[in-house]
Design a protein around this motif. Structure first.
Motif: not given
Length: 485
Positions: A168-169, A315-316, A175-177, A42-46
């Motif tokens: 993410l990339d 980037s992620g 994709g994360v969700l 969640s933190g990385i995708v926010q």
């Protein structure tokens, strides 16, 4: 109300096989660390979510899960004592999957937050998994299993950034969700297939609905007020009303718990100094560390835009590569702490770990502008983080009985969640004082990131000092455990 242990049939009384124990550990590690993994993802995708939905309210993307998890946690813990920990684990996991599914298909930010809110119920699985560990393993497995469950945070820290970077990339935040939804479904299958029901159960009990509503409602109102304070104004009547209402609810909760025959958290347990001091110190120390990701992940992933945003813009995948040594340090420290806790005073481990996080993030307030500086800060803070996260469940085992384990875990998780929510909200408020809004998205300048790190340093310092309140208690090898008792 009374506590009892159910008795296994004669054919099942022999010591469980090592293979069975390993399978149970794997299922519980997946369950516990999925909570941490969801928070990390969640933190990385926010940042991407904020830009996609053009919202300045991205704080609620993470905080919605914390709020609902905090509200429902007391009910889940009590239900586990009444109906069985495994049954409640499965219910919480099933609801978590439904929430993740709603979030994955959401086309607007409001629906996304609704899904995230429902998914937050999954947070109740962590304290129940720790309690099951004490209930179903023989004595010689309890310390090792608890250390592995807590030490799994290092695996999440190590593998999470690579996983999220790839997702993410290549697939975006969707994709994360979707990965979250699939992982929660896997957790349900593992628990159903391998985790036995706990033999520790409350006989003839009932749910304290009034106490749960007062506690959950009071905490939710307080956190919501803190989150909206910068918009309403800290001296506004609306902010004061919410805070006053929250305090009234919490005071009423204390009064109700003194009078009901079956309180959510028995006063006889929480009044004992070893218990309340451990709950207080671990909640502040671990909650502050859980909130630091708000600052670090936005610093690393937000783009660099002149006079608007001074993030590093990684980037992620780049983030995963640079921070992998830090993640490895967390893993090593956590597993090592699980072994040391068997014969070392846990207060020393908690105090040392907290002091290391203060040192690491204190250095980071000044040095956070390049990959070497991020690694240098993270190695020190990561060592402390691993120690703190691993020793928390062990300290709970040392100060409560097997019958109190689930309640104490629930109280600690509740306190840690409140600390995490408050520190996270304050971090967003502090960072936003030095930032700008562009196309509906909140960005932050370097001074904002620096002040956010100083906030974390201050809170970690408080956690370190609170260790002084904890009296000496039994070491892990001396504590009563479920099957050995």
């Amino acid at each position: 109300m009374s506590q009892t242990r159910t008795t296994a049939p004669p054919t099942q009384e022999r010591t469980p096989s090592a293979t069975r124990n390993v399978l149970v550990v794997i299922a519980l590690v997946w369950t516990v660390q999925l909570v941490a993994l969801m928070a990390a993802l969640s933190g990385i995708v926010q940042a991407d979510v904020a830009i996609h939905f053009r919202t300045t309210e991205i704080a609620w993307f993470t905080l919605m899960t914390l709020l609902t998890g905090t509200f429902f946690l007391p009910f889940a813990v009590k239900a586990a004592a009444l109906f069985g920990k495994k049954k409640v684990l499965l219910v919480a996991t099933g609801l978590g999957f439904i929430g993740d599914l709603i979030a994955a298909v959401a086309t607007d930010y409001r629906t996304l937050l609704i899904g995230r809110g429902i998914a937050g119920i999954y947070a109740a699985t962590a304290p129940l998994a720790y309690a099951i560990t004490r209930d179903v393993f023989p004595r010689r497995w309890v310390g090792l299993a608890s250390g592995i469950l807590a030490g799994g945070v290092g695996l999440v820290a190590f593998g999470g950034p690579f996983l999220s970077g790839w997702l993410l990339d290549d697939y975006g935040f969707r994709g994360v969700l979707w990965f979250m939804a699939i992982s929660t479904a896997a957790s349900f299958v593992l628990v159903a297939a391998f985790v036995p029901e706990s033999p520790v159960r409350t006989v003839g009990g009932r749910m304290d609905w009034l106490g749960g509503i007062l506690l959950g409602g009071g905490i939710t109102a307080l956190v919501y007020a803190v989150g909206q304070g910068s918009h309403w104004g800290w001296d506004s009547g609306r902010f004061a009303t919410y805070v006053a209402g929250a305090l009234v609810a919490l005071i009423a909760f204390v009064l109700v718990e003194r009078r009901v025959t079956e309180p959510l958290f028995p006063p006889a347990m929480t009044r004992r100094r070893p218990v309340w001091s451990v709950l207080l110190a671990t909640s502040i120390a671990a909650g502050s560390l859980s909130a630091v990701g708000v600052v670090i992940q936005l610093l690393i992933l937000m783009p660099a835009i002149p006079r608007v945003s001074e993030g590093l813009g990684w980037s992620g995948t780049h983030n995963a590569i640079v921070t992998s040594p830090i993640s490895a340090m967390i893993l090593v420290a956590a597993v090592g702490t699980g072994f040391l806790a068997r014969r070392t005073d846990a207060r020393i481990l908690l105090g040392t770990g907290s002091a290391l996080t203060v040192l690491g993030y204190g250095i980071g307030t000044q040095l956070h502008h390049s990959a070497p500086q991020i690694v240098g800060m993270g190695l020190i803070a990561g060592l402390g983080t691993g120690m703190v996260m691993a020793v928390v469940p062990i300290m709970i085992i040392e100060v409560v009985t097997p019958e109190e384990q689930a309640l104490a875990n629930g109280a600690q998780t509740l306190g840690q969640g409140v600390a995490q929510i408050v520190v996270s909200q304050l971090a967003f408020v502090v960072m936003a004082q030095h930032g700008a809004v562009l196309k509906g998205t909140q960005f932050y300048l370097d001074t904002g990131f620096t002040n956010g790190l100083w906030l974390v340093v201050g809170c970690c310092t408080v956690g370190a000092l609170l260790v002084l309140l904890i009296p000496r208690s039994k070491r892990l090898d001396e504590a009563e455990v479920g099957q050995a008792a």
